[in-house]
Structure formats: C-alpha cells, structure tokens
Write an enzyme that holds these catalytic residues in place. Structure first.
Site, mmCIF file in Angstrom:
data_model
loop_
_atom_site.group_PDB
_atom_site.id
_atom_site.type_symbol
_atom_site.label_atom_id
_atom_site.label_comp_id
_atom_site.label_asym_id
_atom_site.label_seq_id
_atom_site.Cartn_x
_atom_site.Cartn_y
_atom_site.Cartn_z
ATOM 1 N N SER A 43 -83.991 -6.449 -8.588
ATOM 2 C CA SER A 43 -84.284 -5.625 -7.416
ATOM 3 C C SER A 43 -83.477 -5.990 -6.180
ATOM 4 C CB SER A 43 -85.778 -5.712 -7.084
ATOM 5 O OG SER A 43 -86.185 -7.061 -6.929
ATOM 6 N N ASP A 333 -91.015 -6.978 2.252
ATOM 7 C CA ASP A 333 -92.253 -6.837 1.484
ATOM 8 C C ASP A 333 -92.599 -8.174 0.838
ATOM 9 O OD1 ASP A 333 -90.633 -7.099 -0.751
ATOM 10 O OD2 ASP A 333 -91.044 -5.106 -1.561
ATOM 11 N N HIS A 336 -89.066 -9.219 -1.141
ATOM 12 C CA HIS A 336 -87.684 -8.848 -0.821
ATOM 13 C C HIS A 336 -87.352 -8.991 0.653
ATOM 14 C CE1 HIS A 336 -89.003 -6.522 -4.417
ATOM 15 N NE2 HIS A 336 -87.883 -7.035 -4.889
#
Length: 370
Positions: A43, A333, A336
């Site tokens: 991600s 978040d 991340h």
C-alpha cells in the site's frame, strides 16, 4: 529526347530531396525510448490497484482519502494526497506522479502496448513477500507473485511492440521500485504462527530472494527497495499497546532490513549486471517518530484520520475524526504516512547518503546504464 532528359533530371532531383528528407527524419518508433519505472509491492506504492478487486478490505477509494489530491479525489492511494510512488517518480523525473496501475491499463487494451512503455504500477495494498500475505486480513489482494506474472505479460507486449533487442534494452534499464515486508511482519504479529521470529525472518528472506531472482530472469537489473519502516510505532499498533511502540515488532523490522541488505549484496555478486539500493526506512521513520520536529512535524503518535485510541482502530472514513493541519502529522491513517511525510522520506531515498539508503541512492541507481 530533350523532354525525356528533362524528366530524368527532375526524377533524380526528387530522389535527392527524398533522400535528404529521410536522412533528417527518424520515425518515432525508431527513437530511443526513455527507460520507464515499474513498481511492485504494497500500500505504500499502490495508486489504485485494489479499486479493481472484488471484496477486498484493503481499499482507499473513499473520503477522506485523497482529500488533498487534485479535486479532493479518492484515487485508491492510502494517503490524504500523493504517496511514495508519486514522489519517487516525480523526484527522479520519470513523470509528475506514478504510472497507472496495471489493472487500470488493461481496461484500455487498444492503447495498452503504447501506455506500458511509460511504466506500470503493480503494487497492491495488503500484499507482501509471501504469496498468502494479506489474504487472511484483507480477503483479496494482488500478491507479489501475481504482480510478477502481470509484469511478465507487460514484458511480452513490450517485446511484441519493439522487438527483442530494443525491448531487452528498455526492460534492463528500467528502474524497479519495490515495497514489501511490512504486511508479512504485520501478519506474523496479528496471527502468531507457531514459528520463532528468527526462523520466520529466515523464511521471509528466502522467499524475497526467489522473487528478486525471478524479476532478474525477466530482465530487471536495477532494484530500489524501500525497506520496512518502524511498524511497531504505527497508530494501529500503539492503539493496542497503551499508546506505546511495540519494540518486538520494531526489532523484527530492523533485523529484516539488515538481512535484506546482506541478501542484496550476495545476489548482486552472483548475478551479473544487478544493481540495488535499499532504503533504511526503519532508521528514517524511527528518527522522525521519536523526534518529529526534525522533519517539521508536530504529531507522530496519532493518525490524522481514524477512530479510537491514537486514531488507530479502523481505516479513515468520511465519518472519522479528521485533523485540520495534515502537514503537521506523520501518519494519515492507522498505518500510512501523510503525503508530506511520504515526500520527506522519498527525498532521503532519492538523494540521501548511506545513513538512509545504501550502498547508493535511487538517483545514482536510476542513472546507471546497463
């Protein structure tokens, strides 16, 4: 006879003009193409791959993701705006941001062969080194093994377009950016398999070596790995640890960096023409987390967007508590970084010294001509 001679003279003159024109004009197909960038992993680099997966729980295609991206668009990036892939591509002058996801490019097969020449992003949020990483937590991700298969398809199409020699040159001079390992360590922490930490890391390195050698066999020569950050200090882990970092998980991240550096050295010695750069993301993120003011940040223990303790329980959503000054946060978040933190770290990987990336930085790696 005079008319015939006149026509012959005109024909010769025309041939000279055509010859001169052809000598000055080179068709676009014969021009040397700029080497592209190909991105693999998780991600930190995903720019929308998981938007195309049915049933995946690892998605970022909802507000407030993308709130600082142009037009406040949620793109599938796990960020308030741009991410590592975008900043690395921009800082290295490949493009303004990351090339598109493979799963987006195949939606336009009519232009697929042309579009892939500018690079492709294969990264999928939740994936890791092991083939099953992320499946238990997120249901549906594109594993690194599957990403490599997609790249093999791309290689075949490039060869079809350019021919074997030109395609081989393009593929070997491309830059390969890879971010893997974090989700493997998260899965180990989440699900506690019956295996010791050192044994797990040894298996992880063996699997990493196999994947890198497959990419090498396909023509990759220049490998830029991001490295694993200080996972134990993410808001998600802090929220389960009374607000404190989990140093056991951090120790595994640090040990994985060290073993990966040794692995890359050994692979480069055994495989002619292989070059690499490994970001020390553990050291870089640990310094910023412990001393956020050094990077111009104010908050490093809590996420900007989330719920619960440290805003580390559940992904960012439109109903979440969103911070106002996002540039002052390290984390957007539960896992991340904000786009500001991603840009900050990318600069060190692209142009930093061997304290943050070794044995060379990404700029030096990109400029190597194989």
């Amino acid at each position: 006879m005079a008319k015939q001679q006149h026509n012959i003279i005109n024909l010769v003159f025309l041939c000279i003009i055509v010859t001169l024109f052809c000598a000055c004009w080179v068709p676009a197909a014969t021009e040397e193409l700029a080497a592209p960038v190909f991105l693999f992993g998780d991600s930190l680099l995903d720019v929308g791959t998981n938007n195309y997966l049915i049933g995946s729980k690892a998605t970022a295609n909802n507000p407030y993701y993308g709130i600082d991206y142009p037009n406040s668009t949620p793109t599938g990036r796990f960020s308030n705006g741009r991410n590592f892939a975008d900043y690395i591509a921009s800082l290295l002058n490949y493009s303004d941001e990351s090339p598109p996801p493979f799963l987006a490019l195949i939606q336009d097969m009519g232009n697929f062969n042309r579009n892939i020449l500018g690079g492709v992003n294969f990264a999928s949020g939740g994936s890791g080194v092991f083939d099953r990483t992320g499946c238990q937590a997120f249901t549906n991700v594109v594993s690194w093994k599957q990403q490599i298969r997609q790249f093999e398809t791309v290689c075949g199409n490039i060869t079809q377009s350019l021919g074997e020699i030109k395609a081989g040159k393009l593929i070997s001079n491309a830059l390969y950016i890879i971010s893997v390992g974090s989700n493997d360590l998260f899965d180990y922490h989440r699900f506690s398999p019956p295996i010791s930490g050192p044994h797990f890391l040894a298996n992880l390195n063996n699997a990493l070596a196999i994947k890198l050698k497959i990419l090498y066999t396909l023509g990759a020569r220049k490998f830029g790995l991001l490295g694993v950050p200080a996972l134990g200090c993410s808001p998600a882990i802090r929220s389960m640890n009374g607000g404190a970092c989990n140093e056991t998980l951090n120790s595994m991240a640090e040990a994985f960096h060290d073993s990966t550096l040794t692995l890359l050295h050994n692979l480069s010695q055994a495989n002619p023409g292989m070059h690499y750069a490994l970001g020390n993301s553990y050291k870089l993120t640990r310094v910023i987390i412990d001393h956020p003011a050094l990077g111009g940040f104010k908050v490093a223990s809590n996420a900007c967007c989330g719920q619960g303790p440290n805003k580390g329980q559940g992904k960012c959503m439109e109903t979440s508590n969103l911070c106002k000054n996002r540039d002052s946060y390290v984390f957007f978040d539960l896992f991340h970084p904000t786009q500001t933190a991603s840009n900050y770290a990318a600069i060190f990987l692209v142009s930093g010294g061997n304290q943050t990336v070794s044995p060379i930085n990404f700029t030096t790696l990109a400029n190597i001509h194989v």
